[in-house]
Design a protein around this motif. Sequence first.
Motif, mmCIF file in Angstrom:
data_model
loop_
_atom_site.group_PDB
_atom_site.id
_atom_site.type_symbol
_atom_site.label_atom_id
_atom_site.label_comp_id
_atom_site.label_asym_id
_atom_site.label_seq_id
_atom_site.Cartn_x
_atom_site.Cartn_y
_atom_site.Cartn_z
ATOM 1 N N SER A 275 42.803 42.783 43.549
ATOM 2 C CA SER A 275 43.454 42.573 42.369
ATOM 3 C C SER A 275 42.442 42.986 41.356
ATOM 4 O O SER A 275 42.985 43.613 40.055
ATOM 5 N N SER A 276 41.242 42.939 41.454
ATOM 6 C CA SER A 276 40.365 43.380 40.301
ATOM 7 C C SER A 276 40.586 45.045 40.049
ATOM 8 O O SER A 276 40.448 45.324 38.928
ATOM 9 N N PHE A 277 40.913 45.694 41.198
ATOM 10 C CA PHE A 277 41.116 47.045 41.130
ATOM 11 C C PHE A 277 42.504 47.145 40.233
ATOM 12 O O PHE A 277 42.400 48.130 39.276
ATOM 13 N N MET A 278 43.453 46.625 40.451
ATOM 14 C CA MET A 278 44.787 46.843 39.798
ATOM 15 C C MET A 278 44.411 46.430 38.172
ATOM 16 O O MET A 278 44.904 46.908 37.571
ATOM 17 N N ASN A 279 43.682 45.169 38.102
ATOM 18 C CA ASN A 279 43.340 44.689 36.726
ATOM 19 C C ASN A 279 42.673 45.834 35.971
ATOM 20 O O ASN A 279 43.025 46.265 34.862
ATOM 21 N N TYR A 280 41.523 46.651 36.622
ATOM 22 C CA TYR A 280 40.872 47.522 35.876
ATOM 23 C C TYR A 280 41.824 48.814 35.583
ATOM 24 O O TYR A 280 41.686 49.225 34.279
ATOM 25 N N LEU A 281 42.854 49.066 36.526
ATOM 26 C CA LEU A 281 43.702 50.203 36.260
ATOM 27 C C LEU A 281 44.469 49.942 34.921
ATOM 28 O O LEU A 281 44.635 50.836 33.878
ATOM 29 N N PHE A 282 45.220 48.962 35.011
ATOM 30 C CA PHE A 282 46.260 48.656 33.854
ATOM 31 C C PHE A 282 45.502 48.176 32.612
ATOM 32 O O PHE A 282 46.049 48.383 31.652
ATOM 33 N N THR A 283 44.305 47.796 32.679
ATOM 34 C CA THR A 283 43.546 47.369 31.305
ATOM 35 C C THR A 283 43.614 48.847 30.737
ATOM 36 O O THR A 283 43.362 48.945 29.397
ATOM 37 N N LYS A 284 43.229 49.774 31.355
ATOM 38 C CA LYS A 284 43.258 51.112 30.739
ATOM 39 C C LYS A 284 44.534 51.548 29.920
ATOM 40 O O LYS A 284 44.257 52.410 28.992
ATOM 41 N N ALA A 285 45.525 50.913 30.125
ATOM 42 C CA ALA A 285 46.598 51.039 29.452
ATOM 43 C C ALA A 285 47.055 49.864 28.573
ATOM 44 O O ALA A 285 48.096 49.952 27.969
ATOM 45 N N GLY A 286 45.910 49.239 28.301
ATOM 46 C CA GLY A 286 46.109 47.854 27.483
ATOM 47 C C GLY A 286 47.012 46.610 28.490
ATOM 48 O O GLY A 286 47.431 45.968 27.323
ATOM 49 N N HIS A 287 47.247 46.539 29.452
ATOM 50 C CA HIS A 287 47.745 45.429 30.115
ATOM 51 C C HIS A 287 46.778 44.874 30.934
ATOM 52 O O HIS A 287 46.233 45.411 31.916
ATOM 53 N N HIS A 288 46.506 43.458 30.535
ATOM 54 C CA HIS A 288 45.408 42.502 31.214
ATOM 55 C C HIS A 288 46.257 41.757 32.157
ATOM 56 O O HIS A 288 47.010 40.821 31.776
ATOM 57 N N LEU A 289 46.157 42.041 33.354
ATOM 58 C CA LEU A 289 46.918 41.349 34.356
ATOM 59 C C LEU A 289 46.450 40.051 34.838
ATOM 60 O O LEU A 289 46.868 39.167 35.427
ATOM 61 N N GLY A 290 44.978 39.843 34.776
ATOM 62 C CA GLY A 290 44.301 38.696 35.445
ATOM 63 C C GLY A 290 43.475 39.272 36.558
ATOM 64 O O GLY A 290 43.740 40.168 37.119
ATOM 65 N N SER A 291 42.649 38.388 37.286
ATOM 66 C CA SER A 291 41.902 38.921 38.270
ATOM 67 C C SER A 291 42.317 38.520 39.581
ATOM 68 O O SER A 291 41.345 38.973 40.433
ATOM 69 N N THR A 292 43.357 37.674 39.658
ATOM 70 C CA THR A 292 43.701 37.238 40.943
ATOM 71 C C THR A 292 45.204 37.879 41.146
ATOM 72 O O THR A 292 45.850 37.751 40.320
ATOM 73 N N THR A 293 45.456 37.835 42.500
ATOM 74 C CA THR A 293 46.934 38.216 42.889
ATOM 75 C C THR A 293 47.851 36.807 42.488
ATOM 76 O O THR A 293 48.864 37.467 41.893
ATOM 77 N N PHE A 294 47.520 35.827 42.397
ATOM 78 C CA PHE A 294 48.407 34.866 41.913
ATOM 79 C C PHE A 294 48.613 34.789 40.363
ATOM 80 O O PHE A 294 49.710 34.670 39.993
#
Length: 379
Positions: A275-294
């Motif tokens: 989940s932190s890997f996905m959050n890292y990638l989308f943060t590069k495009a301005g989308h903060h997903l949160g650090s957990t899958t939930f």
Amino acid sequence: MLSKSKLFLVAISLSLMSTFIFNERVSAATTNTPSIADQQNNEQKEQTQSNSDTSDDSNSDNNQIEDSNTNDNNSGSNGAINNNKKHKKVPKVVYSKKKGSGKIYQTHYRFSKTLTSKKRSAKNWYKRQISYSKLAKTNKGTFVKTKYGWLNKKAFNQFLLTKNKINYKMKIVRNAKLYNLPAHTNDARKVGTTKKLHLKNKWVHVNMIAHTNLHAVYYRFKHQGKNYWILGQNIKYNLKALEGNKKSLERIIKIGEKMIGHSKYDEKSRHFDCSSFMNYLFTKAGHHLGSTTFSQCYNGKPVNYKNKKRGDLIFFDDKDDGHLAHVGMYLGKGLFLHDSPYTDNGGVGVSNLQDNFWNSRNSKYLSVHYPDGIVRRIM
């Protein structure tokens, strides 16, 4: 006194009588005494009869000897059988001093005081490092001597978690060893190299994938009518063919792809887990997903699993960790980018939804479409 004439008649009579008696004796002698030819024939007949009798006697003796031998053999065989029942045959053993060590990965084997006796199971010894000082080859396998007893050397081998057919073209990116089965599993052996077969940078048809308990992934490909197994780190999917037209999305995917093979899964330090890997990638495009899958499963908009597209988040359940235990980014053609100890690289990598490890009720992970998968479109 008798007259001369009477005396003459008496003499003639006596002479005739003696002649008759002599002839009778000669006749009798001639009748009872055989000729030389007859004697030879009789002698031959007698010799033949004698030989026949001798042969019969000899055959009879031989039969008795054979019967005796048969009885002796049967007696010996029965004795051997009885002995086998009492004393087990000791297998032929070739010993050699060969020190080494390994972790136990197949716990159904047992330690034994001798090569023919059982002591205790290797159960609960999973991943424990064991040293050995001696090696013994028998007709039942290869054994090593440890301070806990003798142990089958196969206990140190990997075993398969999953194995299933896939249908994909992949590129061999480096020189590597090739095997008849996934390496370090039972009965696996080296059968060639990509260098000898001139396969580096060549595209091959992959027809099977397998996961081992050591988090190693192997692919089986066909070359000149023969199947070979290769470690997943040495073969790659064609990711360039999946590129789309959305520049902002392609930019973050490129960032993720550059990390393939260069970022190991590290859940403890949180650099990175899935989940932190996905959050890292989308943060590069301005989308903060949160650090957990939930938290991430509530971002963007829900999409039917069958309609998933490149860049969508796909979520997995885990048999041990439960619902929404894993997340990855869908790339297209059944491939997804994620960070997991079960990828080809043991961290950031690409996996295939044709692989039953990610797409089966019987594996560790359950793909999102069992029963209603969660897919979220962020961009």
